[in-house]
Enzyme design. Structure first.
Site, mmCIF file in Angstrom:
data_model
loop_
_atom_site.group_PDB
_atom_site.id
_atom_site.type_symbol
_atom_site.label_atom_id
_atom_site.label_comp_id
_atom_site.label_asym_id
_atom_site.label_seq_id
_atom_site.Cartn_x
_atom_site.Cartn_y
_atom_site.Cartn_z
ATOM 1 N N CYS A 96 0.640 -1.344 0.019
ATOM 2 C CA CYS A 96 -0.023 -0.011 -0.038
ATOM 3 C C CYS A 96 0.691 1.222 0.132
ATOM 4 O O CYS A 96 1.419 1.563 -0.849
ATOM 5 C CB CYS A 96 -0.752 -0.102 1.388
ATOM 6 S SG CYS A 96 -2.488 1.255 0.828
ATOM 7 N N ARG A 129 -12.179 6.830 -1.354
ATOM 8 C CA ARG A 129 -11.239 6.031 -0.888
ATOM 9 C C ARG A 129 -11.626 4.731 -1.472
ATOM 10 O O ARG A 129 -12.615 4.083 -1.390
ATOM 11 C CB ARG A 129 -10.826 5.838 0.460
ATOM 12 C CG ARG A 129 -10.498 7.080 0.961
ATOM 13 C CD ARG A 129 -9.889 7.013 2.477
ATOM 14 N NE ARG A 129 -8.948 6.139 2.757
ATOM 15 C CZ ARG A 129 -7.585 6.619 2.496
ATOM 16 N NH1 ARG A 129 -7.431 7.608 2.296
ATOM 17 N NH2 ARG A 129 -6.588 5.516 2.828
ATOM 18 N N HIS A 193 -3.392 -5.462 2.376
ATOM 19 C CA HIS A 193 -3.041 -5.526 3.743
ATOM 20 C C HIS A 193 -3.721 -6.978 4.598
ATOM 21 O O HIS A 193 -4.395 -7.549 3.455
ATOM 22 C CB HIS A 193 -3.805 -4.403 4.603
ATOM 23 C CG HIS A 193 -3.185 -2.937 4.349
ATOM 24 N ND1 HIS A 193 -1.839 -2.721 4.892
ATOM 25 C CD2 HIS A 193 -3.699 -2.153 3.580
ATOM 26 C CE1 HIS A 193 -2.051 -1.492 4.414
ATOM 27 N NE2 HIS A 193 -2.791 -0.904 3.731
HETATM 28 N N1 GLN Z 1 -1.830 7.001 2.193
HETATM 29 C C1 GLN Z 1 -2.144 6.216 1.267
HETATM 30 C C2 GLN Z 1 -3.366 6.328 0.499
HETATM 31 O O1 GLN Z 1 -4.439 6.273 1.191
HETATM 32 C C3 GLN Z 1 -1.783 4.716 1.554
HETATM 33 C C4 GLN Z 1 -2.732 4.038 2.606
HETATM 34 C C5 GLN Z 1 -2.261 2.837 3.037
HETATM 35 O O2 GLN Z 1 -1.040 2.487 3.274
HETATM 36 N N2 GLN Z 1 -3.202 1.866 3.301
HETATM 37 O O3 GLN Z 1 -3.499 5.917 -0.841
#
Ligand code: GLN
Length: 248
Positions: A96, A129, A193
């Site tokens: 990520c 998101r 993850h």
């Molecule tokens: N900050 C990054 C995003 O939101 C990565 C987030 C994460 O590692 N889950 O794209």
């Protein structure tokens, strides 16, 4: 039998460790120990200068944009060393936020931040998101890769980058391409993850085998009893692909 030993660099565990990403290190260590492979873990902390000397496998997790930027600056300061490690087939697993650092750039708010330029990709972001469970079909693993994603970033692969796999469920790199993650030499980047490795032993063994192959010229691994790991993987797969309540 000659002793086999792998050195793992765990990059900035206190900064990039979302959704149990550090569990990936425990998983790697156990899967090595179960096979009699010595495992040395070198944690790289915020006050340290990262070094890849003698490292066989490096891991970097995910985190907030702010933490990502701190880590990116630290790694850019030793950018040529990281690039040599990657070009020399060092194994690098990146999840990520860590995955986004591999490319030319990523967006932090509206600011374009320079990445490590290790792999042909870049990341911008979008709304909403991309959040939820994810399943990926990949050549790296016999079983589909299962896990969880939560990212605003949209990652776009360039022509010389190959995706880790095809999205069977969830969003993946950008929510539209149907692709997830990246593979380049021995670099594996992914939004997954979970942590990634315990429920996806094929991915863990891919990384261990690649590192052994590079170091000793032989990457064959003894099979382990993965009954529990594969059951965890299968339950997620069945629930998401065939469950009565389909998650969005
Ligand atoms: N900050 C990054 C995003 O939101 C990565 C987030 C994460 O590692 N889950 O794209």
């Amino acid at each position: 039998m000659t002793e086999r030993k792998l050195v793992i660099a765990h990059l900035f565990p206190e900064l990039l460790n979302l959704y149990g990403d550090s569990g990936n290190i425990l998983c790697l260590r156990k899967r090595m120990e179960w096979r009699g492979i010595t495992c040395e873990i070198r944690e790289v902390h915020p006050g340290d200068t990262p070094s890849f000397s003698g490292v066989d496998l490096a891991f970097i997790g995910g985190g907030s944009d702010r933490e990502q930027k701190i880590v990116c600056d630290k790694l850019l300061a030793v950018g040529s060393e990281v690039r040599s490690f990657v070009e020399d087939y060092g194994v690098l697993l990146a999840v990520c936020g860590g995955y986004q650092l591999l490319g030319e750039s990523y967006l932090m708010g509206n600011e374009k931040v320079q990445g490590l330029s290790l792999v042909d990709l870049y990341t911008d972001h979008g709304d909403p998101r991309l959040i939820g469970n994810v399943i990926v079909q990949s050549s790296v693993s016999e079983q589909p890769i299962v896990g969880y994603e939560n990212h605003a970033g949209r990652t776009h692969l360039g022509p010389s980058a190959t995706a880790l796999g095809k999205v069977l469920y969830g969003h993946g790199n950008d929510g539209v391409s149907g692709e997830e993650g990246v593979l380049y030499k021995n670099v594996l980047g992914t939004y997954v993850h979970g942590p990634l490795l315990p429920k996806n032993p094929g991915v863990a063994d891919w990384a261990i085998a690649r590192a052994l192959e590079r170091k000793y010229g032989k990457g064959q691994l003894e099979a382990l009893d993965d009954t529990v790991e594969l059951a965890a993987n299968q339950i997620m797969y069945d629930r998401l692909m065939h469950g009565e309540v389909k998650e969005q």
